[in-house]
Design an enzyme around this catalytic site. Structure first.
Site, PDB file in Angstrom:
ATOM      1  N   ARG A  71      18.444  -1.500 -18.384  1.00  0.00           N
ATOM      2  CA  ARG A  71      18.418  -1.421 -16.915  1.00  0.00           C
ATOM      3  C   ARG A  71      18.888  -0.041 -16.458  1.00  0.00           C
ATOM      4  O   ARG A  71      18.483   0.448 -15.407  1.00  0.00           O
ATOM      5  CB  ARG A  71      19.303  -2.523 -16.283  1.00  0.00           C
ATOM      6  N   TYR A 124       2.473   4.042   4.555  1.00  0.00           N
ATOM      7  CA  TYR A 124       2.024   2.840   3.838  1.00  0.00           C
ATOM      8  C   TYR A 124       2.714   1.612   4.480  1.00  0.00           C
ATOM      9  O   TYR A 124       3.887   1.683   4.864  1.00  0.00           O
ATOM     10  CB  TYR A 124       2.381   2.978   2.359  1.00  0.00           C
ATOM     11  N   ASP A 196       6.581  11.268   0.428  1.00  0.00           N
ATOM     12  CA  ASP A 196       5.781  10.404  -0.448  1.00  0.00           C
ATOM     13  C   ASP A 196       4.501  11.169  -0.790  1.00  0.00           C
ATOM     14  O   ASP A 196       3.674  11.446   0.074  1.00  0.00           O
ATOM     15  CB  ASP A 196       5.464   9.086   0.284  1.00  0.00           C
ATOM     16  N   LYS A 221      -0.421   4.148  -8.755  1.00  0.00           N
ATOM     17  CA  LYS A 221      -1.697   4.701  -8.274  1.00  0.00           C
ATOM     18  C   LYS A 221      -2.211   5.778  -9.243  1.00  0.00           C
ATOM     19  O   LYS A 221      -2.478   5.483 -10.384  1.00  0.00           O
ATOM     20  CB  LYS A 221      -1.538   5.231  -6.853  1.00  0.00           C
TER      21      LYS A 221
HETATM   22  C1  LIG Z   1       1.559   5.918  -0.177  1.00  0.00           C
HETATM   23  C2  LIG Z   1       2.157   4.728  -0.864  1.00  0.00           C
HETATM   24  N1  LIG Z   1       3.473   4.707  -1.117  1.00  0.00           N
HETATM   25  C3  LIG Z   1       4.066   3.666  -1.729  1.00  0.00           C
HETATM   26  C4  LIG Z   1       3.333   2.554  -2.119  1.00  0.00           C
HETATM   27  C5  LIG Z   1       4.013   1.390  -2.791  1.00  0.00           C
HETATM   28  O1  LIG Z   1       3.705   1.361  -4.147  1.00  0.00           O
HETATM   29  P1  LIG Z   1       3.755   0.039  -5.064  1.00  0.00           P
HETATM   30  O2  LIG Z   1       2.611  -0.806  -4.683  1.00  0.00           O
HETATM   31  O3  LIG Z   1       3.690   0.599  -6.457  1.00  0.00           O
HETATM   32  O4  LIG Z   1       5.058  -0.638  -4.782  1.00  0.00           O
HETATM   33  C6  LIG Z   1       1.952   2.547  -1.894  1.00  0.00           C
HETATM   34  C7  LIG Z   1       1.138   1.378  -2.290  1.00  0.00           C
HETATM   35  O5  LIG Z   1      -0.027   1.275  -1.978  1.00  0.00           O
HETATM   36  C8  LIG Z   1       1.345   3.659  -1.255  1.00  0.00           C
HETATM   37  O6  LIG Z   1       0.039   3.697  -1.009  1.00  0.00           O
END
Ligand SMILES: Cc1ncc(COP(=O)(O)O)c(C=O)c1O
Length: 405
Positions: A71, A124, A196, A221
């Protein structure tokens, strides 16, 4: 048959080279894996044994490198973190079970009740929930600005905040934020800038080099790139990352070794995939913008995109995701989406296979139709994440799909 004793695992290579793909392949790789394997092992052990109590104590208290419990740290996970660190040009990095764990752990680790955070309205959907649902409940004041109004963001930041949180390009309408300008605003106010970078990937954009303090990704992604493993990662200074690591090791959203292995394997081809996806997305965006069945196309590579100039100044490529509005409303959109043969109708993005879906069912399903409308996400908007297929085949598929309306 006599067996050769396995070579002892050695420390990671410290100078993986300067080219992007050279770093993607070699950063974090051990000079010798057990048994001289050329591929790193998946270290599934939850716990790491010590016969020497003094050594155990040194590792457990952070005075000697090593692993105690997965962990906290794990040898396979460490390689994934080292690769992302090398690709984002960061001093330090730490990883998470998902992208949302990276977003939430980062925010909860660096914010305290009473703090003020400035963000943008287009993030998101999961991130939006953190801002609108969880942080306010925790006593953090959240101010979300119009994403297209940089001066308004600057004003709110100057009014005082401890964190400025951005996503660029945004999911799903591909809005672009000026990172150099907003980093200057954040630092003048003594705020930490968090970006992000999931949509851009480190192939196209390095926010830390543009002034950000922390860059994070949903590794699920493009970094992993094959839709077969979930993960998240954040990179930045030792000081900030240590705080976020500590929050994660205690709160427990740790990346598992098998996912780390898959993500690391995927990252070795990141540049090849993203270069292909950049080029194909540009062709597809240009094709769609001239199509009579399409009302609008959102892609920063288009000269007509409001963020094109800023994107050109801070990105090396415009990414593999675009969004488009089908003329004729919801039923026309459904007809187009269901007519496509070379696309999974599914959530997520950034995979080798093309993924298509309306944000009303995917990234922003958590929001009401009213909330989506206020963000310019109509029910008939389609997000199209370009895979690595032959672009001529994808164009033909889209042409056929659009002909259906
Ligand atoms: C821009 C962005 N940030 C964060 C996330 C969250 O990622 P996860 O689905 O791996 O938790 C996503 C998910 O689509 C995303 O598109």
């Amino acid at each position: 048959m006599p067996s050769t004793p396995p070579a002892a695992p050695s420390s990671p290579r410290t100078d993986p080279g300067s080219g992007f793909s050279t770093r993607a392949v070699w950063a974090g790789a051990a000079a010798h894996n057990p048994g001289s394997a050329t591929v790193m092992p998946v270290s599934l052990g939850v716990t790491h044994a010590y016969d020497d109590i003094t050594r155990w104590r040194e590792v457990a208290t952070g005075r000697r490198p090593g692993h105690v419990y997965s962990r906290n740290t794990n040898p396979t996970v460490e390689v994934f973190e080292a690769k992302v660190r090398a690709l984002e040009g960061a001093e330090a990095s730490t990883s998470f079970a998902t992208g949302m764990a990276a977003v939430s752990s980062t925010l909860f680790a660096i914010l305290s009740p009473g703090d003020r955070v400035v963000g943008i309205r287009d993030t998101y959907g999961g991130t939006d929930r953190i801002f609108n649902e969880f942080l306010p409940r925790w006593g953090v004041e959240v101010v979300l600005c119009d994403t297209g109004d940089t001066a308004a963001i600057e004003r709110e930041v100057a009014a005082g905040c401890s964190v400025l949180y951005l996503e660029t390009p945004t999911n799903p309408t591909l809005k672009v934020l000026d990172l150099r300008r907003l980093a200057t605003a954040a630092h003048a106010a003594g705020a930490t800038l968090v970006v992000d970078n999931t949509f851009a990937t480190p192939v196209n954009q390095n926010p830390l080099a543009l002034g950000a303090d922390l860059v994070l990704h949903s590794a699920t992604k493009f970094l992993g790139g094959h839709s077969d493993a979930m993960g998240g990662v954040v990179c930045g200074s030792e000081e900030l990352v240590r705080r976020i690591f500590h929050y994660r090791e205690i709160n427990g959203a740790s990346l598992d070794a098998m996912s780390a292995f898959l993500l690391t394997r995927g990252m070795q081809t990141l540049e090849l995939r993203v270069e292909r996806q950049n080029a194909s997305a540009q062709r597809i965006a240009e094709f769609l913008s001239g199509h009579p069945a399409v009302e609008a196309v959102h892609y920063p590579g288009l000269v007509s995109h409001p963020g094109h100039e800023v994107a050109t100044g801070q990105m090396r490529g415009f990414g593999g995701v675009l969004a488009f509005q089908v003329r004729g409303g919801n039923s026309a959109m459904e007809q187009v989406v269901t007519s496509l043969k070379l696309a999974h109708r599914a959530a997520s993005l950034g995979s080798v296979g093309t993924l298509v879906g309306p944000p009303s069912l995917t990234s922003h399903v958590e929001l009401t139709a009213e909330q989506r409308k206020s963000l310019g996400i109509s029910e008939s908007l389609v997000r199209y994440s370009v895979g690595i297929e032959n672009v001529e085949d994808l164009l033909e598929d889209l042409e056929r799909g659009l002909r259906a309306v």
